[in-house]
Design a protein around this motif. Structure first.
Motif, PDB file in Angstrom:
ATOM      1  N   VAL A 248       0.849  -1.201   0.000  1.00  0.00           N
ATOM      2  CA  VAL A 248       0.000   0.000   0.000  1.00  0.00           C
ATOM      3  C   VAL A 248       0.882   1.247   0.000  1.00  0.00           C
ATOM      4  O   VAL A 248       0.604   2.231  -0.700  1.00  0.00           O
ATOM      5  N   VAL A 249       1.972   1.198   0.764  1.00  0.00           N
ATOM      6  CA  VAL A 249       2.924   2.316   0.790  1.00  0.00           C
ATOM      7  C   VAL A 249       3.530   2.523  -0.590  1.00  0.00           C
ATOM      8  O   VAL A 249       3.607   3.659  -1.087  1.00  0.00           O
ATOM      9  N   VAL A 250       3.959   1.434  -1.237  1.00  0.00           N
ATOM     10  CA  VAL A 250       4.536   1.524  -2.577  1.00  0.00           C
ATOM     11  C   VAL A 250       3.526   2.134  -3.547  1.00  0.00           C
ATOM     12  O   VAL A 250       3.862   3.012  -4.347  1.00  0.00           O
ATOM     13  N   LEU A 251       2.281   1.662  -3.485  1.00  0.00           N
ATOM     14  CA  LEU A 251       1.241   2.152  -4.390  1.00  0.00           C
ATOM     15  C   LEU A 251       0.945   3.629  -4.146  1.00  0.00           C
ATOM     16  O   LEU A 251       0.707   4.395  -5.090  1.00  0.00           O
ATOM     17  N   THR A 252       0.997   4.039  -2.884  1.00  0.00           N
ATOM     18  CA  THR A 252       0.764   5.440  -2.565  1.00  0.00           C
ATOM     19  C   THR A 252       1.893   6.313  -3.106  1.00  0.00           C
ATOM     20  O   THR A 252       1.647   7.385  -3.678  1.00  0.00           O
ATOM     21  N   PHE A 253       3.140   5.863  -2.924  1.00  0.00           N
ATOM     22  CA  PHE A 253       4.274   6.575  -3.520  1.00  0.00           C
ATOM     23  C   PHE A 253       4.061   6.725  -5.026  1.00  0.00           C
ATOM     24  O   PHE A 253       4.296   7.785  -5.603  1.00  0.00           O
ATOM     25  N   LEU A 254       3.606   5.637  -5.650  1.00  0.00           N
ATOM     26  CA  LEU A 254       3.410   5.600  -7.097  1.00  0.00           C
ATOM     27  C   LEU A 254       2.337   6.590  -7.542  1.00  0.00           C
ATOM     28  O   LEU A 254       2.556   7.417  -8.438  1.00  0.00           O
ATOM     29  N   LEU A 255       1.163   6.542  -6.894  1.00  0.00           N
ATOM     30  CA  LEU A 255       0.040   7.388  -7.304  1.00  0.00           C
ATOM     31  C   LEU A 255       0.296   8.873  -7.061  1.00  0.00           C
ATOM     32  O   LEU A 255       0.059   9.710  -7.938  1.00  0.00           O
ATOM     33  N   VAL A 256       0.781   9.184  -5.858  1.00  0.00           N
ATOM     34  CA  VAL A 256       0.997  10.594  -5.531  1.00  0.00           C
ATOM     35  C   VAL A 256       2.054  11.218  -6.438  1.00  0.00           C
ATOM     36  O   VAL A 256       1.870  12.302  -6.987  1.00  0.00           O
ATOM     37  N   THR A 257       3.167  10.507  -6.626  1.00  0.00           N
ATOM     38  CA  THR A 257       4.228  11.038  -7.476  1.00  0.00           C
ATOM     39  C   THR A 257       3.778  11.115  -8.925  1.00  0.00           C
ATOM     40  O   THR A 257       4.082  12.091  -9.631  1.00  0.00           O
ATOM     41  N   PHE A 258       3.020  10.120  -9.377  1.00  0.00           N
ATOM     42  CA  PHE A 258       2.509  10.106 -10.755  1.00  0.00           C
ATOM     43  C   PHE A 258       1.709  11.372 -11.042  1.00  0.00           C
ATOM     44  O   PHE A 258       1.981  12.100 -12.002  1.00  0.00           O
ATOM     45  N   PHE A 259       0.711  11.645 -10.217  1.00  0.00           N
ATOM     46  CA  PHE A 259      -0.183  12.753 -10.524  1.00  0.00           C
ATOM     47  C   PHE A 259       0.381  14.110 -10.123  1.00  0.00           C
ATOM     48  O   PHE A 259       0.027  15.131 -10.712  1.00  0.00           O
ATOM     49  N   ASP A 260       1.257  14.136  -9.129  1.00  0.00           N
ATOM     50  CA  ASP A 260       1.970  15.382  -8.826  1.00  0.00           C
ATOM     51  C   ASP A 260       2.804  15.804 -10.029  1.00  0.00           C
ATOM     52  O   ASP A 260       2.751  16.954 -10.479  1.00  0.00           O
ATOM     53  N   THR A 261       3.574  14.858 -10.563  1.00  0.00           N
ATOM     54  CA  THR A 261       4.453  15.157 -11.694  1.00  0.00           C
ATOM     55  C   THR A 261       3.652  15.436 -12.960  1.00  0.00           C
ATOM     56  O   THR A 261       3.949  16.387 -13.694  1.00  0.00           O
ATOM     57  N   ALA A 262       2.635  14.602 -13.222  1.00  0.00           N
ATOM     58  CA  ALA A 262       1.815  14.804 -14.419  1.00  0.00           C
ATOM     59  C   ALA A 262       1.147  16.175 -14.386  1.00  0.00           C
ATOM     60  O   ALA A 262       1.146  16.918 -15.376  1.00  0.00           O
ATOM     61  N   GLY A 263       0.576  16.517 -13.233  1.00  0.00           N
ATOM     62  CA  GLY A 263      -0.086  17.823 -13.103  1.00  0.00           C
ATOM     63  C   GLY A 263       0.884  18.967 -13.267  1.00  0.00           C
ATOM     64  O   GLY A 263       0.584  19.977 -13.927  1.00  0.00           O
ATOM     65  N   THR A 264       2.067  18.831 -12.671  1.00  0.00           N
ATOM     66  CA  THR A 264       3.074  19.889 -12.766  1.00  0.00           C
ATOM     67  C   THR A 264       3.560  20.047 -14.199  1.00  0.00           C
ATOM     68  O   THR A 264       3.688  21.172 -14.706  1.00  0.00           O
ATOM     69  N   LEU A 265       3.834  18.931 -14.885  1.00  0.00           N
ATOM     70  CA  LEU A 265       4.286  18.993 -16.278  1.00  0.00           C
ATOM     71  C   LEU A 265       3.254  19.673 -17.166  1.00  0.00           C
ATOM     72  O   LEU A 265       3.593  20.535 -17.992  1.00  0.00           O
ATOM     73  N   VAL A 266       1.991  19.308 -17.002  1.00  0.00           N
ATOM     74  CA  VAL A 266       0.921  19.899 -17.811  1.00  0.00           C
ATOM     75  C   VAL A 266       0.805  21.395 -17.533  1.00  0.00           C
ATOM     76  O   VAL A 266       0.694  22.212 -18.453  1.00  0.00           O
ATOM     77  N   GLY A 267       0.845  21.751 -16.248  1.00  0.00           N
ATOM     78  CA  GLY A 267       0.728  23.163 -15.885  1.00  0.00           C
ATOM     79  C   GLY A 267       1.864  23.996 -16.438  1.00  0.00           C
ATOM     80  O   GLY A 267       1.649  25.087 -16.985  1.00  0.00           O
ATOM     81  N   LEU A 268       3.081  23.504 -16.317  1.00  0.00           N
ATOM     82  CA  LEU A 268       4.244  24.238 -16.811  1.00  0.00           C
ATOM     83  C   LEU A 268       4.268  24.294 -18.331  1.00  0.00           C
ATOM     84  O   LEU A 268       4.657  25.316 -18.919  1.00  0.00           O
ATOM     85  N   ALA A 269       3.853  23.198 -18.971  1.00  0.00           N
ATOM     86  CA  ALA A 269       3.806  23.183 -20.439  1.00  0.00           C
ATOM     87  C   ALA A 269       2.792  24.196 -20.954  1.00  0.00           C
ATOM     88  O   ALA A 269       3.020  24.868 -21.972  1.00  0.00           O
ATOM     89  N   ASN A 270       1.676  24.317 -20.255  1.00  0.00           N
ATOM     90  CA  ASN A 270       0.690  25.336 -20.622  1.00  0.00           C
ATOM     91  C   ASN A 270       1.263  26.735 -20.458  1.00  0.00           C
ATOM     92  O   ASN A 270       1.091  27.606 -21.316  1.00  0.00           O
ATOM     93  N   GLN A 271       1.957  26.964 -19.344  1.00  0.00           N
ATOM     94  CA  GLN A 271       2.536  28.277 -19.080  1.00  0.00           C
ATOM     95  C   GLN A 271       3.538  28.673 -20.161  1.00  0.00           C
ATOM     96  O   GLN A 271       3.563  29.822 -20.617  1.00  0.00           O
ATOM     97  N   ALA A 272       4.370  27.694 -20.575  1.00  0.00           N
ATOM     98  CA  ALA A 272       5.415  27.990 -21.555  1.00  0.00           C
ATOM     99  C   ALA A 272       4.920  27.952 -22.995  1.00  0.00           C
ATOM    100  O   ALA A 272       5.650  28.318 -23.920  1.00  0.00           O
ATOM    101  N   GLY A 273       3.667  27.524 -23.208  1.00  0.00           N
ATOM    102  CA  GLY A 273       3.107  27.483 -24.550  1.00  0.00           C
ATOM    103  C   GLY A 273       3.539  26.269 -25.359  1.00  0.00           C
ATOM    104  O   GLY A 273       3.558  26.306 -26.593  1.00  0.00           O
ATOM    105  N   PHE A 274       3.872  25.171 -24.681  1.00  0.00           N
ATOM    106  CA  PHE A 274       4.339  23.971 -25.373  1.00  0.00           C
ATOM    107  C   PHE A 274       3.196  23.065 -25.845  1.00  0.00           C
ATOM    108  O   PHE A 274       3.404  22.249 -26.736  1.00  0.00           O
ATOM    109  N   MET A 275       2.027  23.182 -25.237  1.00  0.00           N
ATOM    110  CA  MET A 275       0.928  22.278 -25.568  1.00  0.00           C
ATOM    111  C   MET A 275       0.463  22.486 -27.008  1.00  0.00           C
ATOM    112  O   MET A 275       0.249  23.611 -27.450  1.00  0.00           O
ATOM    113  N   LYS A 276       0.318  21.375 -27.743  1.00  0.00           N
ATOM    114  CA  LYS A 276      -0.140  21.425 -29.129  1.00  0.00           C
ATOM    115  C   LYS A 276      -1.273  20.428 -29.316  1.00  0.00           C
ATOM    116  O   LYS A 276      -1.093  19.229 -29.111  1.00  0.00           O
TER     117      LYS A 276
END
Length: 437
Positions: A248-276
């Protein structure tokens, strides 16, 4: 040499310059350098050697930045993520009474799974499946989140027993360092002065040093602490990942890091105008970079590594290529030996930058279809959820749970991708069972 750099990072094509990219990388580093001191303090609560964690943090951050810059060519920096490091120390090690070495083994196993799902492009499929409106909400939500961080770190808002948060005291000298920096930065940004955010940080640092609010270091150079207490310790405890609780600990590490990083990448890509066309180019390489850094970090001796929202400070200065991230990575390596000098860059100095960047990222909210309630409700929950839960992944969870519900209510269920329906159940499970914070 310079021509090779210009060509590889497509400096001219992106409308930037080497000087601007280096300034952006330095700005990002200054904005997130606090992690070099915060991470050892947090993980130290679990019994880990703080000196070793300091070195592991610097090396893992540097590696992640270099990979992100050279392979993915994005101006996005990585480092051990805040929040998940607290989960590691306080929930897993202290709350569950699990040794820190076993917790590190859990991070190692989670990172291996990360790499596998990245190779099979599962992470890429999920990011591409997120509707454009929700991506804009994620970007705006991160903006509110980091602005909230800035206001809090600067002492402008504080905890309040009656109202949860309230206005801070203006009789505290460090708060005025933040206010001064915010005023200077705001004026420079309005006047469109290049490097306004960085200049504001320099100005507030000088004010703090002159007034004595920020103490002048007694020395400027020191050797890097030994990595021996944590190096490769995770490998020894991998066989101990043999209970439901630890998985459960491993899965929590996996889920939290997955969506933290995914959300951050999407947000920053939008800010920089990279999304196509609602897609992030080279997202697979970006995800491979952060998952590799997470694996290396677990072996060096630190909690999960992920993309950092403070990269938005460098993007706001004009960073658009991988050279920005490479520069940040190089400064992390230098940071190993100049740790006393980094102490002058306090949270009050970086706070104005976070607040102003929050304003810039919030501009994406104008793209959301607010007149359609089935879109507005989940978008608003993401937007509000991030700062109020103090977690990017929790904010995403709230919006992603409501999105299929509101779309079905609007008789638009066929427009929801199967992946988004799948994420609905994943987040229900995550919020109801796995979220043990």
């Amino acid at each position: 040499m310079k021509e090779s750099i210009l060509s590889y990072f497509e400096i001219e094509k992106l409308g930037t310059t080497v000087r601007r990219e280096i300034l952006a990388g330095f700005t990002t580093f200054i904005s997130m350098a606090y992690i070099l001191f915060v991470n050892p303090s947090v993980l130290g609560a679990s019994g880990m050697d703080k000196g070793a964690v300091f070195t592991a943090t610097a090396l893992a951050s540097a590696l992640g930045c270099l990979l992100m810059g050279i392979l993915a060519k994005y101006p996005i920096a990585t480092a051990p993520a805040l929040g998940i490091n607290a989960f590691f120390a306080y929930s897993v090690c202290i709350g569950m009474n699990i040794p820190w070495s076993t917790a590190l083994a859990g991070v190692f196993v989670a990172s291996l799974i990360f790499i596998l799902i990245t190779i099979f492009k599962l992470r890429e499929l999920i990011i591409d499946a997120i509707p454009a409106d929700l991506k804009f909400a994620i970007s705006g939500g991160i903006g509110l989140f980091i602005a909230f961080l800035g206001l809090s770190e600067g002492g402008i808002i504080v905890a309040n027993k009656s109202t949860l948060v309230g206005l801070g005291s203006f009789q505290v000298g460090s708060t005025w360092v933040t206010i001064f920096g915010l005023v200077v930065t705001a004026i420079l940004m309005v006047r469109k002065v290049p490097g306004g955010i960085f200049i504001g940080m320099v100005a507030s640092t000088l004010l703090g040093l002159v007034t004595g609010v920020i103490p002048l270091p007694t020395k400027f150079v020191s050797g890097a602490p030994s990595l021996a207490p944590t190096f490769l310790v995770a490998l020894k405890d991998v066989p101990k990942i043999n209970t439901v609780q630890l998985w459960v600990v491993v899965l929590t590490f996996l889920l939290v890091t997955f969506f933290d990083t995914a959300g951050t990448l999407v947000g920053l890509a939008n800010q920089a105008g990279f999304m196509k066309d609602n897609k992030m180019p080279r997202v697979g390489k970006a995800l491979a970079s952060d998952s590799t850094a997470m694996l290396a970090g677990s072996l060096l001796g630190t909690s999960p590594v992920g993309a950092y929202v403070e990269s938005s400070a460098g993007i706001a200065v004009g960073g658009r290529s991988g050279l920005t991230a490479v520069t940040t990575g190089i400064f992390f390596i230098f940071g190993l030996f100049f740790s006393p000098l980094l102490s002058v860059v306090t949270s009050q100095v970086t706070a104005p930058a976070l607040i102003i960047v929050g304003v810039l990222m919030a501009q994406s909210l104008r793209e959301i279809k607010w007149d359609q309630m089935e879109i507005a409700i989940p978008s608003f929950l993401i937007l509000l959820g991030m700062p109020l839960t103090y977690s990017i992944s929790d904010g995403i969870a709230l919006g992603f749970i409501f999105y299929p519900i509101t779309m079905l209510a609007a008789k638009r269920g066929k427009e929801v991708s199967p992946i988004m329906y799948g994420l609905f159940f994943v987040f229900i499970l995550f919020m109801g069972i796995l979220n043990t914070k």
